[in-house]
Design a protein around this motif. Structure first.
Motif, PDB file in Angstrom:
ATOM      1  N   LEU A 157       0.816  -1.208   0.000  1.00  0.00           N
ATOM      2  CA  LEU A 157       0.000   0.000   0.000  1.00  0.00           C
ATOM      3  C   LEU A 157       0.854   1.265   0.000  1.00  0.00           C
ATOM      4  N   ALA A 158       2.021   1.205   0.646  1.00  0.00           N
ATOM      5  CA  ALA A 158       2.875   2.385   0.732  1.00  0.00           C
ATOM      6  C   ALA A 158       3.789   2.531  -0.481  1.00  0.00           C
ATOM      7  N   GLY A 159       3.832   1.528  -1.366  1.00  0.00           N
ATOM      8  CA  GLY A 159       4.579   1.647  -2.601  1.00  0.00           C
ATOM      9  C   GLY A 159       6.075   1.425  -2.488  1.00  0.00           C
ATOM     10  N   ARG A 260      12.043   3.254   4.640  1.00  0.00           N
ATOM     11  CA  ARG A 260      11.185   4.380   4.989  1.00  0.00           C
ATOM     12  C   ARG A 260      10.661   5.066   3.747  1.00  0.00           C
ATOM     13  N   GLN A 261       9.343   5.276   3.723  1.00  0.00           N
ATOM     14  CA  GLN A 261       8.685   6.103   2.710  1.00  0.00           C
ATOM     15  C   GLN A 261       7.885   7.154   3.468  1.00  0.00           C
ATOM     16  N   GLY A 262       8.462   8.347   3.634  1.00  0.00           N
ATOM     17  CA  GLY A 262       7.784   9.388   4.402  1.00  0.00           C
ATOM     18  C   GLY A 262       7.571   8.959   5.839  1.00  0.00           C
ATOM     19  N   ARG A 263       6.307   8.882   6.236  1.00  0.00           N
ATOM     20  CA  ARG A 263       5.973   8.516   7.616  1.00  0.00           C
ATOM     21  C   ARG A 263       5.626   7.038   7.780  1.00  0.00           C
ATOM     22  N   VAL A 264       5.928   6.245   6.774  1.00  0.00           N
ATOM     23  CA  VAL A 264       5.715   4.801   6.845  1.00  0.00           C
ATOM     24  C   VAL A 264       7.070   4.100   6.846  1.00  0.00           C
ATOM     25  N   LEU A 265       7.269   3.226   7.812  1.00  0.00           N
ATOM     26  CA  LEU A 265       8.514   2.462   7.912  1.00  0.00           C
ATOM     27  C   LEU A 265       8.200   0.979   7.925  1.00  0.00           C
ATOM     28  N   LEU A 266       9.199   0.163   7.589  1.00  0.00           N
ATOM     29  CA  LEU A 266       9.050  -1.285   7.583  1.00  0.00           C
ATOM     30  C   LEU A 266      10.110  -1.923   8.469  1.00  0.00           C
TER      31      LEU A 266
END
Length: 476
Positions: A157-159, A260-266
């Motif tokens: 979803l976060a790409g 990290r993609q902006g405010r989304v991390l894995l």
């Protein structure tokens, strides 16, 4: 915390199917958060950590490389870098159920609410926040961390870009009833047609079939299929009477290009997947969480130095890249062809030596991990040894609340004033150490990594620069 599984218990998490090995650095992380004894108890280990020792104990186990079991007696303990005695064992056989129960208990004590049976289906974000959609509910947050496994919904979803290599084999782990178990040898068995593992628990078998990953994993393997694969890789006419539980996997090795993609991390398998060869998956995931947790907390609380969160990808991405290569190398060594046989011969010669076994132990135990923190001091970037002060206090005792630690071994308590003003982020401890490894002071991050180390004539300004870099400037 949103958890997809409705209940904590599962046969795939419990012993024997959920059996996992924790490396030295993973066990030490539990020790430093006062969770070692609960973890040992949940793992069925009832011996308390041993008394203080003057020298580190030899490793109790090393494991295997591509099914070739290593002898722990061949490990050259003296060659291991910066090793001091610790109550934490260098290896622990546990289960996913045990690990989850201990971490869940810790989370509850910290006031974390775990909402089970929640499946994420959409994410909306801007520069200030993230909104997670799950069914009829929305959850707004400043940050989102996807720890949702190899088929991560958050990752998609976060790409995030997910790249790597395709599989060479299909693996199976199963709990079965075998009509003639005496036809299978115990332990790891590397054969000319693949590999099988007969675990200590009755009927618990693993196997790798070099089919190029051709098996359709959307289908449940049948008894006839499993029996045919087991006969092929074992070279026997063994018979399976009944299949109770079975799961398949491959050696597909993939990793996101950033965590990290902006405010989304894995973190964990959401950021990297590979085969279970060598048992690095759980340990790498725990390392991700330990590295990210304190940095995200500092960011949320507003005292993180500039760029602190960006160091998460920079430090952890190379570790997972190594883990992927470690499993790829084992897959090549297991190939049932002349090339694989040639590599096997070479590996057996190497691990038959003390230097070869020590090399493998350094890798699988995590003791070889060193982050590039821009310092030539050889301890900086490594997992900190468990320094023990003269009053018996250990570094692990000082890290239980998640703060960083300043260990000042200098006779004049040279760093006392420099540590003042950071008390919410740093704990200061002073005194002579039983073995200071020739150092005058050490700065340890909350994840146990040495951020700075100075010899007995260290420069206090160098410490202050490191403290500012990782913990921000002193509070007024």
């Amino acid at each position: 915390m949103l958890e997809r599984e409705p209940e904590p218990g599962s046969p795939w998490r419990a012993d024997p199917l959920g059996l996992r090995g924790l490396s030295a650095t993973s066990v030490e992380a539990f020790y430093r958060r006062e969770m070692l004894r609960p973890l040992l108890a949940a793992s069925g280990v009832h011996d308390e950590p041993g008394p203080d020792a003057d020298e580190p104990a030899p490793p109790s186990g090393v494991g295997h490389f591509a099914g070739m079991v290593l002898d722990p007696a061949k490990v050259d303990v003296a060659a291991l870098p910066f090793r001091l005695p610790s109550p934490a064992p260098d290896f622990l056989m546990t289960s996913l159920e045990a690990v989850e129960s201990v971490l869940s208990e810790r989370a509850a004590k910290l006031g974390v609410e775990i909402r089970r049976g929640v499946t994420v289906d959409a994410i909306a974000r801007d520069e200030e926040s993230v909104v997670v959609h799950a069914g009829d509910h929305e959850y707004a947050a400043r940050w989102v961390v996807g720890c949702d496994g190899g088929r991560s919904v958050v990752r998609g979803l976060a790409g995030f870009e997910f790249v790597g290599t395709e599989p060479q084999f299909t693996g199976y782990t199963m709990l079965v009833t075998v009509a003639d178990p005496e036809k299978l040898r115990p332990g790891f068995n590397l054969t000319p047609t693949g590999m099988y593992v007969q675990m200590p628990a009755e009927g618990h078998i693993g196997m790798m079939d070099f089919d190029g990953g051709a098996f359709d994993r959307s289908q449940q393997p049948t008894r006839d299929h499993l029996q045919a694969v087991l006969r092929r890789v074992s070279g026997t006419d063994v018979t399976l009477d009944e299949v109770h539980l079975v799961s398949s996997f491959t050696d597909r090795a993939m990793q996101t290009t950033t965590y990290r993609q902006g405010r989304v991390l894995l973190a964990g398998d959401a950021a990297h997947i590979h085969s279970p060869l060598g048992g690095q998956g759980l340990n790498t995931g725990l390392g991700d969480a330990l590295n990210l947790g304190w940095k995200l907390a500092a960011t949320v609380h507003g005292h993180a130095p500039d760029g602190l969160l960006d160091t998460y990808t920079r430090e952890r991405h190379p570790i997972a890249a190594w883990a992927l290569d470690w499993t790829r190398a084992q897959a090549v060594a297991m190939r049932p062809d002349p090339h694989g046989q040639a590599v096997q011969g070479l590996i057996r010669d190497l691990i038959g030596t003390g230097a070869g076994t020590t090399y493998v132990f350094e890798k699988v135990s995590g003791s070889a991990i060193r982050y590039d923190l821009g310092s030539e001091q050889p301890l900086v970037g490594r997992n900190a040894p468990d320094f023990r002060l003269g009053d018996g206090t250990r570094l692990g005792d000082l890290m239980q609340d998640g703060r960083g630690v300043v260990l000042d071994f200098s006779a004049d308590r040279r760093l006392r004033d420099s540590a003042t003003g950071r008390e919410r982020r740093l704990r200061y401890a002073a005194g002579a150490a039983k073995n200071d490894l020739g150092l005058g002071a050490v700065l340890v991050r909350p994840d146990g990594i040495v951020a700075w180390a100075g010899d007995r004539d260290f420069d206090r300004k160098a410490f202050e620069r490191a403290a500012n870099q990782w913990f921000g400037t002193p509070e007024s």
